[in-house]
Scaffold this motif. Structure first.
Motif, PDB file in Angstrom:
ATOM      1  N   ARG A 142       0.824  -1.208   0.000  1.00 55.70           N
ATOM      2  CA  ARG A 142       0.000   0.000   0.000  1.00 55.70           C
ATOM      3  C   ARG A 142       0.859   1.260   0.000  1.00 55.70           C
ATOM      4  NH1 ARG A 142      -4.875   1.830   0.262  1.00 55.70           N
ATOM      5  NH2 ARG A 142      -5.712  -0.277   0.171  1.00 55.70           N
ATOM      6  N   ILE A 143       1.905   1.267   0.791  1.00 58.50           N
ATOM      7  CA  ILE A 143       2.770   2.446   0.857  1.00 58.50           C
ATOM      8  C   ILE A 143       3.394   2.736  -0.510  1.00 58.50           C
ATOM      9  CG2 ILE A 143       4.988   3.275   1.774  1.00 58.50           C
ATOM     10  CD1 ILE A 143       4.182   1.969   4.451  1.00 58.50           C
ATOM     11  N   ILE A 144       3.892   1.700  -1.158  1.00 57.82           N
ATOM     12  CA  ILE A 144       4.512   1.887  -2.471  1.00 57.82           C
ATOM     13  C   ILE A 144       3.510   2.465  -3.457  1.00 57.82           C
ATOM     14  CG2 ILE A 144       5.478   0.658  -4.467  1.00 57.82           C
ATOM     15  CD1 ILE A 144       6.714  -1.306  -2.419  1.00 57.82           C
ATOM     16  N   ALA A 145       2.300   1.887  -3.459  1.00 52.44           N
ATOM     17  CA  ALA A 145       1.290   2.330  -4.420  1.00 52.44           C
ATOM     18  C   ALA A 145       0.842   3.763  -4.112  1.00 52.44           C
ATOM     19  CB  ALA A 145       0.092   1.373  -4.410  1.00 52.44           C
ATOM     20  N   GLU A 146       0.598   4.031  -2.843  1.00 47.62           N
ATOM     21  CA  GLU A 146       0.117   5.370  -2.474  1.00 47.62           C
ATOM     22  C   GLU A 146       1.150   6.451  -2.786  1.00 47.62           C
ATOM     23  OE1 GLU A 146      -3.024   4.363   1.148  1.00 47.62           O
ATOM     24  OE2 GLU A 146      -1.002   5.055   1.641  1.00 47.62           O
ATOM     25  N   LYS A 147       2.415   6.110  -2.665  1.00 45.48           N
ATOM     26  CA  LYS A 147       3.449   7.108  -2.867  1.00 45.48           C
ATOM     27  C   LYS A 147       4.041   7.062  -4.273  1.00 45.48           C
ATOM     28  CE  LYS A 147       4.943   7.633   1.939  1.00 45.48           C
ATOM     29  NZ  LYS A 147       4.738   9.088   2.114  1.00 45.48           N
ATOM     30  N   SER A 148       3.478   6.253  -5.157  1.00 46.46           N
ATOM     31  CA  SER A 148       4.143   6.027  -6.444  1.00 46.46           C
ATOM     32  C   SER A 148       4.244   7.288  -7.299  1.00 46.46           C
ATOM     33  CB  SER A 148       3.443   4.896  -7.212  1.00 46.46           C
ATOM     34  OG  SER A 148       2.094   5.233  -7.496  1.00 46.46           O
ATOM     35  N   VAL A 149       3.184   8.075  -7.344  1.00 48.21           N
ATOM     36  CA  VAL A 149       3.239   9.304  -8.164  1.00 48.21           C
ATOM     37  C   VAL A 149       4.191  10.319  -7.524  1.00 48.21           C
ATOM     38  CG1 VAL A 149       1.912  11.274  -9.032  1.00 48.21           C
ATOM     39  CG2 VAL A 149       0.947   8.961  -9.157  1.00 48.21           C
ATOM     40  N   GLU A 150       4.069  10.459  -6.227  1.00 45.17           N
ATOM     41  CA  GLU A 150       4.962  11.353  -5.489  1.00 45.17           C
ATOM     42  C   GLU A 150       6.427  10.975  -5.714  1.00 45.17           C
ATOM     43  OE1 GLU A 150       4.117  11.368  -1.229  1.00 45.17           O
ATOM     44  OE2 GLU A 150       6.256  11.683  -0.810  1.00 45.17           O
ATOM     45  N   THR A 151       6.695   9.681  -5.750  1.00 40.65           N
ATOM     46  CA  THR A 151       8.072   9.219  -5.907  1.00 40.65           C
ATOM     47  C   THR A 151       8.621   9.595  -7.288  1.00 40.65           C
ATOM     48  OG1 THR A 151       7.738   7.423  -4.333  1.00 40.65           O
ATOM     49  CG2 THR A 151       9.557   7.166  -5.876  1.00 40.65           C
ATOM     50  N   VAL A 152       7.821   9.361  -8.331  1.00 33.47           N
ATOM     51  CA  VAL A 152       8.279   9.754  -9.671  1.00 33.47           C
ATOM     52  C   VAL A 152       8.472  11.266  -9.740  1.00 33.47           C
ATOM     53  CG1 VAL A 152       7.607   9.908 -12.103  1.00 33.47           C
ATOM     54  CG2 VAL A 152       7.255   7.778 -10.858  1.00 33.47           C
ATOM     55  N   GLN A 153       7.525  11.981  -9.156  1.00 36.33           N
ATOM     56  CA  GLN A 153       7.617  13.436  -9.172  1.00 36.33           C
ATOM     57  C   GLN A 153       8.896  13.901  -8.464  1.00 36.33           C
ATOM     58  OE1 GLN A 153       5.164  15.058 -10.970  1.00 36.33           O
ATOM     59  NE2 GLN A 153       6.699  16.682 -10.906  1.00 36.33           N
ATOM     60  N   TRP A 154       9.241  13.198  -7.407  1.00 36.77           N
ATOM     61  CA  TRP A 154      10.479  13.514  -6.668  1.00 36.77           C
ATOM     62  C   TRP A 154      11.706  13.349  -7.556  1.00 36.77           C
ATOM     63  CZ3 TRP A 154      14.545  10.146  -5.062  1.00 36.77           C
ATOM     64  CH2 TRP A 154      15.435  10.693  -4.127  1.00 36.77           C
ATOM     65  N   THR A 155      11.719  12.300  -8.369  1.00 40.58           N
ATOM     66  CA  THR A 155      12.886  12.115  -9.255  1.00 40.58           C
ATOM     67  C   THR A 155      12.992  13.257 -10.253  1.00 40.58           C
ATOM     68  OG1 THR A 155      11.738  10.813 -10.980  1.00 40.58           O
ATOM     69  CG2 THR A 155      12.672   9.589  -9.113  1.00 40.58           C
ATOM     70  N   ILE A 156      11.845  13.791 -10.649  1.00 39.90           N
ATOM     71  CA  ILE A 156      11.850  14.901 -11.618  1.00 39.90           C
ATOM     72  C   ILE A 156      12.251  16.205 -10.927  1.00 39.90           C
ATOM     73  CG2 ILE A 156      10.376  16.285 -13.149  1.00 39.90           C
ATOM     74  CD1 ILE A 156       8.684  13.657 -13.521  1.00 39.90           C
ATOM     75  N   ASP A 157      11.566  16.521  -9.841  1.00 36.64           N
ATOM     76  CA  ASP A 157      11.778  17.811  -9.166  1.00 36.64           C
ATOM     77  C   ASP A 157      13.139  17.880  -8.478  1.00 36.64           C
ATOM     78  OD1 ASP A 157       9.242  18.327 -10.009  1.00 36.64           O
ATOM     79  OD2 ASP A 157       8.303  17.994  -8.044  1.00 36.64           O
ATOM     80  N   GLU A 158      13.486  16.796  -7.815  1.00 31.91           N
ATOM     81  CA  GLU A 158      14.676  16.813  -6.959  1.00 31.91           C
ATOM     82  C   GLU A 158      15.930  16.440  -7.746  1.00 31.91           C
ATOM     83  OE1 GLU A 158      14.135  17.446  -3.663  1.00 31.91           O
ATOM     84  OE2 GLU A 158      16.116  17.063  -2.771  1.00 31.91           O
ATOM     85  N   LEU A 159      15.768  15.535  -8.702  1.00 30.09           N
ATOM     86  CA  LEU A 159      16.947  14.998  -9.390  1.00 30.09           C
ATOM     87  C   LEU A 159      17.047  15.426 -10.843  1.00 30.09           C
ATOM     88  CD1 LEU A 159      16.654  11.297  -8.098  1.00 30.09           C
ATOM     89  CD2 LEU A 159      17.994  13.157  -7.071  1.00 30.09           C
ATOM     90  N   GLY A 160      15.956  15.974 -11.385  1.00 30.22           N
ATOM     91  CA  GLY A 160      15.964  16.349 -12.799  1.00 30.22           C
ATOM     92  C   GLY A 160      15.964  15.162 -13.757  1.00 30.22           C
TER      93      GLY A 160
END
Lengths: 516, 516
Positions: free
Chosen positions: A133-151
């Protein structure tokens, strides 16, 4: 040794205590019997101390390092190999996100629950549901983090096997290096660099139950566990194990699944051994589900390891081509089924299967990928090209009439927008098969992911084998943690798992109260 | 605690050392955190010493005790429950032997290799093959040993699910008590009696890597692990863990297979918990294949636990009757398939299945059994009796026509000597179904056997998790050992496993050189 112990420290000596003396002196401690590698005791003084020790530099370890550093913790980032990145850097380059902006753009409906359902189905419901559940709930946030934080840059959505819909962000770089490299860059900016050739030889767990540091071997030469110079590092806050799985450890694999010994190739890098897991168990971590070992269905016998094959077999043929049994000329599985279903089907067909596409399919499946893939794959002898269907059939001893019928049936489905034979998801982009030349990769599953590992809770804390309670000062993330993916992991869910739990562990470890 | 340790014993203290002080004084040691149950250190002096400590009084522990005593070793035989026998004494009463005298009498051809093949097939080839071979090779010798050494009485051969042929010696007593009681009698003659209510609280492993004794709690009150009086017992030669599986430990079951939590009933006795396994892991044993947990297919929702149902479902209906899906009136599985195949099939049919026989079948399947079974089962509400097929169908909402057709098809197969529908083994004794009254047991699988456990070698020595080498002074046998049965154990192979490896461990432990 028992006499010696009595003389030195009276009645309370243990094997950990005895060996601790050696470790504290910074010297490898030779064991009399050779049949025993005992846990280590606390050194009297430490050679170095930091807030958080992170072991492993794949997605999970690097994500943990970024978060811990960001939260103000000092970090030691350990990597036993000569270069960082582990399996992550050579992996396929896709990360699952349910209900993402890219899906919205393409009009694809998805939800957190659908991703959970897909993961649980592939995992045969053996997954620890609270972790899924944690992985699924945070999945969009996680991808967004790679974009915003890591480019990080993505080239579009991929449809990975076992997922109800296309939901996997495909890295522009075409492999996991598209995330690992920006992670390393980010860490460099923050002043953290991986210490390569630094083996975590032992975890150090105190009498009070807390993990307080590690013994490393610097200048370690893989795989010689006695090589390098011992050194103790104190973790004031916590140790995070992001040490990966044991896909490249035939002896541990065989113990847990005797069918998967050394005869079988693996997609994993040479560092993917069970040594860190063995050390974790030796200090009281709880091993869960170790006999569930995943074979990747999209690998080729014509190259070693992960290789080029998956780019074509999964990226091209599974969506725009077909997989056929050469003995029958027929499809034998939904090419977008989960990995276990497909690998089992290939094995059941005696590995006599190929993935193929026509020229149009190749172009569609390769859009946005590095353009030299085709040539590289052909040079390597992995991708085979045929000017006609007849020549392809002849080269692989496929009954031509049956093969033609298979293609006709599929092409009729393209018109109807439905795969009547296997129920494969058909996007609007899928076209009829028929344009020469034809491309082929032979199929032969290889060990890819080990689902078992240390039991953790939602905070990524390791669970003590006796008490069932969290071990203070120890987090386990990524493939080293067990229970997340149950019987079989869905493709592109490792990225989500590693980055999500890596970040959680980094944040939590930085917030732990220091023990001195 | 860390300060205290420094003051007391300098740099070499460990959590084992600290706790050892408490253990040595014979007092329970209260932990600060509650989240930690650390391994114990060697006591300065022992409260008692023997050559061999055997933990558990099922088939395996008792067989080990007999052999060790016979070989001249002094033995402490520990049992945590109020009465000896564990799961063994309540088990179904059948032991596999390949190529036995009884088979020869009945003209049944069999071989060691056929038994190996059957075990590996049921185990999905996950079995450790070297362990399977030992059981199969020694199977006839093992049964003969129960006859010659213990005076055990058998009533004939049974055909257990998943076995190619009838090869399982059925105990005249109708349950495992037919072996456990003679084992206990034999031991009494030899001067060894089980110490009941004696919990193995901790295994004691020395700095030199050897297991040297245990901390027990005498007057233990199950399941309170803090109850009873601590005491140390030294094992001059070895400790043998014959502590069984964790079938009645919902929390550990759930960790390894989240589908099998506390909602599910079990055939196991209340003592079948993971506590000994957790202790073994905590001192460095290697856990293998813990997520393979077997459901027994022959249990009933109309009683708790193992109950009476298996006697009828397996002993009668699987050979002389039929199992049908009440929703369709049809058979849904080969009634003599292995346990996993059958349990999976029942679950897939939503547990809406029954096993039934006619009156003739009941008589044939019950021959030689205690004659009061029928009445007991009826009284318990487990066995349901119907004066006609029509009434049976009506009571269970079975489509009558389909049911009649199912029986006709089967009866035609009886004439032909072949089960065309499911390929079930048909002995000469099987007759046509049709004589009233009809007997029914409803089906609902329950947790029965845990395949995972401590890794062992052919000598029954436990394997160290770090070194992969044997742990000197520790043997693990029976259900506590993992890898023997792979994904799923065949019925009547636990008896062979426990008695064979119990004897091996007892002989080997007695031959170990004493450490003082």
């Amino acid at each position: 040794m028992s006499e010696q112990s009595k003389n030195k420290i009276g009645k309370a000596v243990t094997r950990r205590a005895m060996l601790g003396a050696g470790a504290a002196a910074g010297a490898a401690f030779a064991l009399g019997s050779g049949a025993e590698a005992a846990p280590q005791a606390m050194p009297e003084s430490w050679d170095e101390e930091v807030d958080v020790i992170i072991v492993g530099t794949g997605f999970a370890g690097l994500a943990a390092a970024i978060e811990a550093t960001k939260a103000g913790a000092s970090v030691a980032l350990l990597e036993k190999m000569r270069t960082p990145g582990g399996n992550s850097i050579i992996s396929g380059g896709v990360i699952a996100a349910a209900g993402s902006p890219l899906q919205a753009e393409e009009g694809i409906e998805d939800s957190v629950q659908t991703l959970i359902d897909d993961m649980m189905k592939a995992g045969l419901n053996l997954n620890h549901p609270e972790l899924v559940r944690i992985i699924a709930e945070k999945s969009v946030e996680t991808v967004q983090w790679t974009i915003d934080e890591l480019g990080v840059e993505y080239r579009g959505l991929a449809h990975m096997g076992g997922h109800a819909v296309p939901r996997s962000y495909a890295l522009a770089a075409g492999s996991g290096s598209g995330i690992v490299v920006p992670q390393l860059d980010k860490l460099k900016e923050m002043g953290v660099e991986p210490r390569t050739r630094t083996l975590m030889k032992h975890l150090l767990r105190d009498p009070d139950g807390r993990v307080k540091g590690v013994i490393v071997h610097e200048k370690y030469r893989h795989p010689d566990l006695d090589s390098g110079t011992p050194k103790s590092i104190k973790a004031r806050k916590a140790v995070i194990m992001a040490t990966g799985g044991f896909g490249n450890d035939p002896s541990f694999r065989k113990l847990q699944d005797p069918r998967l010994g050394g005869e079988l190739d693996t997609t994993n890098h040479p560092g993917a051994t069970a040594q860190p897991l063995r050390e974790a168990m030796n200090i009281g971590c709880t091993l869960v589900q170790p006999s569930w070992i995943q074979l990747g269905p999209w690998t080729s016998p014509d190259e070693r390891g992960f290789g080029y094959a998956p780019h074509f077999v999964q990226g091209v043929a599974a969506s725009y081509g077909l997989w056929v049994d050469t003995q029958t000329g027929k499809r034998f599985v939904n090419e977008l089924a989960d990995r276990k279903t497909r690998a089992d089907a290939i094995l059941a067909a005696g590995n006599k299967c190929i993935a193929f596409s026509d020229a149009d399919g190749y172009v569609k499946g390769s859009t946005g990928r590095p353009t030299d893939n085709l040539d590289k794959m052909k040079e390597a002898g992995v991708l085979l090209e045929y000017p006609s269907l007849e020549e392809m059939a002849a080269a692989h001893n496929i009954p031509l009439d049956a093969l033609k019928e298979t293609i006709e049936t599929f092409n009729a489905g393209v018109d109807a927008g439905e795969d009547s034979e296997m129920g494969r998801y058909m996007s609007d982009k899928v076209g009829k098969i028929g344009t020469a030349p034809f491309y082929v990769v032979r199929l032969s599953p290889k060990v890819h992911h080990t689902m078992g590992g240390c039991a953790i809770n939602e905070k990524a804390e390791a669970i003590d084998v006796v008490s069932g309670e969290p071990i203070v000062g120890l987090y386990v993330v990524g493939e080293a943690a067990g229970g997340v993916h149950g019987a079989s992991r869905l493709g592109s869910c490792a990225y989500a798992d590693c980055l999500t739990f890596g970040r959680i562990a980094g944040q939590n470890a930085a917030a732990v109260e220091s023990w001195s």
